[in-house]
Design a protein around this motif. Structure first.
Motif, mmCIF file in Angstrom:
data_model
loop_
_atom_site.group_PDB
_atom_site.id
_atom_site.type_symbol
_atom_site.label_atom_id
_atom_site.label_comp_id
_atom_site.label_asym_id
_atom_site.label_seq_id
_atom_site.Cartn_x
_atom_site.Cartn_y
_atom_site.Cartn_z
ATOM 1 N N ARG A 314 38.031 -61.495 11.932
ATOM 2 C CA ARG A 314 37.381 -62.087 10.525
ATOM 3 C C ARG A 314 37.876 -61.359 9.209
ATOM 4 N NH1 ARG A 314 33.170 -62.196 7.479
ATOM 5 N NH2 ARG A 314 32.242 -64.154 6.701
ATOM 6 N N GLU A 315 37.931 -60.184 9.439
ATOM 7 C CA GLU A 315 38.089 -59.397 8.190
ATOM 8 C C GLU A 315 39.708 -59.711 7.919
ATOM 9 O OE1 GLU A 315 35.878 -57.429 6.257
ATOM 10 O OE2 GLU A 315 34.120 -58.149 7.681
ATOM 11 N N PHE A 316 40.447 -59.461 8.857
ATOM 12 C CA PHE A 316 41.617 -59.619 8.431
ATOM 13 C C PHE A 316 42.135 -61.224 8.126
ATOM 14 C CE2 PHE A 316 43.991 -56.246 11.269
ATOM 15 C CZ PHE A 316 44.009 -55.467 10.398
ATOM 16 N N THR A 317 41.435 -62.047 8.770
ATOM 17 C CA THR A 317 41.533 -63.485 8.233
ATOM 18 C C THR A 317 41.178 -63.821 6.810
ATOM 19 O OG1 THR A 317 41.469 -64.185 10.508
ATOM 20 C CG2 THR A 317 40.994 -66.018 8.666
ATOM 21 N N GLU A 318 40.003 -63.027 6.411
ATOM 22 C CA GLU A 318 39.627 -63.198 4.967
ATOM 23 C C GLU A 318 40.688 -62.828 4.166
ATOM 24 O OE1 GLU A 318 36.698 -64.476 3.792
ATOM 25 O OE2 GLU A 318 35.573 -64.755 5.301
ATOM 26 N N LEU A 319 41.183 -61.652 4.214
ATOM 27 C CA LEU A 319 42.309 -61.056 3.392
ATOM 28 C C LEU A 319 43.405 -61.970 3.320
ATOM 29 C CD1 LEU A 319 41.800 -57.065 4.458
ATOM 30 C CD2 LEU A 319 40.869 -58.342 2.495
ATOM 31 N N VAL A 320 44.142 -62.375 4.424
ATOM 32 C CA VAL A 320 44.934 -63.378 4.565
ATOM 33 C C VAL A 320 45.008 -64.560 3.740
ATOM 34 C CG1 VAL A 320 46.381 -64.870 6.116
ATOM 35 C CG2 VAL A 320 46.017 -62.500 6.761
ATOM 36 N N ASP A 321 43.715 -65.149 3.898
ATOM 37 C CA ASP A 321 43.388 -66.399 3.101
ATOM 38 C C ASP A 321 43.144 -66.089 1.660
ATOM 39 O OD1 ASP A 321 43.181 -67.627 5.397
ATOM 40 O OD2 ASP A 321 40.995 -67.703 5.468
ATOM 41 N N ALA A 322 42.898 -64.820 1.313
ATOM 42 C CA ALA A 322 42.407 -64.464 -0.150
ATOM 43 C C ALA A 322 43.860 -63.958 -0.817
ATOM 44 C CB ALA A 322 41.375 -63.403 -0.421
ATOM 45 N N PHE A 323 44.699 -63.010 -0.070
ATOM 46 C CA PHE A 323 45.760 -62.645 -0.692
ATOM 47 C C PHE A 323 47.062 -63.023 -0.366
ATOM 48 C CE2 PHE A 323 42.320 -59.185 -0.735
ATOM 49 C CZ PHE A 323 41.745 -59.852 -2.010
ATOM 50 N N GLY A 324 47.209 -63.956 0.912
ATOM 51 C CA GLY A 324 48.416 -64.419 1.306
ATOM 52 C C GLY A 324 49.089 -62.989 2.394
ATOM 53 N N TYR A 325 48.382 -62.332 2.763
ATOM 54 C CA TYR A 325 48.912 -61.422 3.610
ATOM 55 C C TYR A 325 49.845 -61.911 4.955
ATOM 56 C CZ TYR A 325 46.485 -57.519 0.906
ATOM 57 O OH TYR A 325 46.020 -56.812 -0.227
ATOM 58 N N THR A 326 50.737 -61.098 5.127
ATOM 59 C CA THR A 326 51.423 -61.410 6.509
ATOM 60 C C THR A 326 51.105 -60.561 7.897
ATOM 61 O OG1 THR A 326 53.108 -60.021 5.847
ATOM 62 C CG2 THR A 326 53.327 -62.209 4.870
ATOM 63 N N LEU A 327 51.990 -60.853 8.700
ATOM 64 C CA LEU A 327 51.790 -59.670 9.643
ATOM 65 C C LEU A 327 52.044 -58.302 9.438
ATOM 66 C CD1 LEU A 327 53.182 -61.466 13.069
ATOM 67 C CD2 LEU A 327 50.813 -60.889 12.491
ATOM 68 N N ASP A 328 53.259 -58.094 8.591
ATOM 69 C CA ASP A 328 53.496 -56.923 7.966
ATOM 70 C C ASP A 328 52.475 -56.140 7.422
ATOM 71 O OD1 ASP A 328 56.283 -57.180 8.820
ATOM 72 O OD2 ASP A 328 57.074 -57.865 6.868
ATOM 73 N N ASP A 329 51.803 -56.783 6.410
ATOM 74 C CA ASP A 329 50.601 -56.371 5.906
ATOM 75 C C ASP A 329 49.493 -55.664 6.859
ATOM 76 O OD1 ASP A 329 51.030 -56.789 2.885
ATOM 77 O OD2 ASP A 329 51.306 -58.947 3.591
ATOM 78 N N LEU A 330 49.113 -56.486 7.919
ATOM 79 C CA LEU A 330 48.243 -56.449 8.882
ATOM 80 C C LEU A 330 48.800 -55.166 9.542
ATOM 81 C CD1 LEU A 330 47.116 -59.741 9.869
ATOM 82 C CD2 LEU A 330 46.425 -58.698 7.920
ATOM 83 N N GLN A 331 49.920 -55.045 10.168
ATOM 84 C CA GLN A 331 50.352 -53.697 10.723
ATOM 85 C C GLN A 331 50.484 -52.674 9.602
ATOM 86 O OE1 GLN A 331 54.257 -54.430 12.609
ATOM 87 N NE2 GLN A 331 54.904 -52.223 12.449
ATOM 88 N N TRP A 332 50.667 -52.832 8.517
ATOM 89 C CA TRP A 332 50.399 -51.731 7.557
ATOM 90 C C TRP A 332 49.095 -50.905 7.579
ATOM 91 C CZ3 TRP A 332 47.937 -50.795 2.902
ATOM 92 C CH2 TRP A 332 48.256 -49.611 2.077
ATOM 93 N N PHE A 333 47.918 -51.946 7.390
ATOM 94 C CA PHE A 333 46.974 -51.640 7.430
ATOM 95 C C PHE A 333 46.340 -50.888 8.923
ATOM 96 C CE2 PHE A 333 46.095 -55.077 4.499
ATOM 97 C CZ PHE A 333 45.490 -54.298 3.378
ATOM 98 N N THR A 334 46.989 -51.500 9.854
ATOM 99 C CA THR A 334 46.654 -50.959 11.216
ATOM 100 C C THR A 334 47.087 -49.830 11.532
ATOM 101 O OG1 THR A 334 46.520 -53.085 12.042
ATOM 102 C CG2 THR A 334 46.785 -51.635 13.680
ATOM 103 N N VAL A 335 48.397 -49.298 11.233
ATOM 104 C CA VAL A 335 49.105 -48.149 11.226
ATOM 105 C C VAL A 335 48.444 -47.001 10.387
ATOM 106 C CG1 VAL A 335 51.559 -46.952 10.792
ATOM 107 C CG2 VAL A 335 51.264 -49.108 12.068
ATOM 108 N N ASN A 336 48.134 -47.614 9.057
ATOM 109 C CA ASN A 336 47.366 -46.570 8.294
ATOM 110 C C ASN A 336 46.062 -45.789 8.986
ATOM 111 O OD1 ASN A 336 48.881 -46.542 5.892
ATOM 112 N ND2 ASN A 336 47.675 -48.000 4.836
#
Length: 378
Positions: A314-336
């Protein structure tokens, strides 16, 4: 086609490997478990014994915009977690729930001093929770999912037991306790009240994070880093107060913000919780977008899944909906997050290279296969 391959759909978000560094054990109890434990222990203070209604009550009570009011909701979860069996059950279910959401590594924190009302000792509390986490890991592995659970022990900043809790964290660090945290209301309880505790932890080569920059501003962050030596910041949202964005869009970082970014100090951000406590006005106005664009070491977390009615998906979905994040962004957050974990370096690297990156690559490859098959029917 590249945009399609990288699209973060809800299904792909749910199946993506995730890492959470900031999740409170007593803030993620299943509502039905709260009700059952209350019945078993004779706890009669719940506002309702209907699990569905209780779950809604926790979210509504936490949606106050006040950290102090938000923290009051923990009275009920803590109230039913006063036995070794209850602690072990909640810990095992925590591991199961996180794994079901695709979390492959989690650092879950709690304050042992809160669970002594029925006669448990501090070591007994820690041992019960560790037993629960190991049981949860076994159950998830048996069901085809794997999760690695780590523990952070919290001291409550309004109390005077931080030294005891720090010693407890060091005592159990070879049994899954990876670090120390100090939590509770920031205003009036600066982390510098516990300087001797942080000095002890540094002498012991022990890891620690500090809740800072959530309900209080830059002074809280400065003290946590410069006076106490925090390796990570719990939330750290108010670091944005040291960043100026001009009308033309140019950005200037103040001295503290520059220091935090230059040293790659991880920010344990919890979007839903930050909105609930008033640390951010809304998801769409959350500082995470600016901080991510400036390449701060931002991580995404749940904080309290029960109070937020949330999970990592849900946290990732909220960010995707708000900012248009992609899998690249989610992977970046996860690797961080994985880079910032208190796990030993070689184990962090293995999870990044063997689990996280292949997991995201598989999601992209799956989409590519579907696309090619659609374009070239048999």
């Amino acid at each position: 086609m590249q945009d399609e391959l990288n699209a973060a759909t809800r299904d792909r978000i749910r199946r993506a490997p995730k890492v959470v560094l900031h999740d409170h054990l007593d803030g993620g109890v299943r509502p039905e478990t709260v009700v059952e434990l209350a019945g078993e222990t004779g706890y009669h203070k719940l506002p309702t014994t209907d699990a569905g209604e209780l779950g809604e009550w926790f979210v509504n009570a936490a949606d106050s915009g006040s950290l102090e009011r938000y923290l009051e909701t923990f009275g009920h979860t803590v109230g039913v977690m006063q036995s070794a069996d209850a602690l072990a059950r909640v810990a095992a279910e925590c591991a199961e729930d996180l794994a079901a959401d695709g979390v492959v590594y989690a650092e879950v924190r709690y304050a042992p001093e809160l669970f002594l009302e029925s006669g448990l000792t501090l070591p007994e509390v820690v041992e019960a929770v560790q037993e629960g986490f190991r049981e949860g890991e076994r159950r998830t592995a048996a069901s085809g999912r794997r999760i690695r659970m780590g523990t952070l022990l919290c001291a409550m900043r309004q109390n005077a037991r931080s030294g005891e809790i720090a010693e407890l964290a060091v005592r159990y660090r070879d049994e899954g306790v990876l670090g120390f945290d100090i939590a509770g209301p920031e205003a009036g309880f600066p982390p510098t009240r516990n300087l001797d505790t942080f000095e002890y932890l540094r002498r012991q080569n022990a890891h620690f994070t500090i809740h800072a920059g959530e309900a209080f501003g830059l002074p809280s962050i400065w003290e946590a880093i410069q006076r106490c030596g925090a390796e990570r910041l719990g939330h750290g949202v108010r670091i944005v107060d040291d960043i100026t964005v001009s009308d033309s869009g140019s950005v200037r970082l103040g001295r503290l913000a520059s220091y935090v970014r230059d040293l790659r100090i991880p920010l344990e951000m919890c979007p839903t919780s930050n909105v609930q406590t008033g640390a951010a006005p809304s998801i769409s106005e959350h500082p995470i977008r600016l901080l991510r664009s400036l390449y701060f070491r931002v991580t995404v977390n749940t904080d309290n899944r029960l109070m937020g009615g949330t999970c990592m998906s849900r946290e990732f979905t909220e960010l995707v909906d708000a900012f248009g994040y992609t899998l690249d962004d989610l992977q970046w957050f996860t690797v961080n997050a994985m880079k910032s974990a208190f796990l030993p370096f070689d184990q962090r690297l293995a999870l990044i290279n063997d689990v996280i990156k292949p997991g995201y690559a598989a999601l992209r490859a799956e989409r590519l296969f579907t696309q090619v098959a659609a374009e070239n029917p048999a």
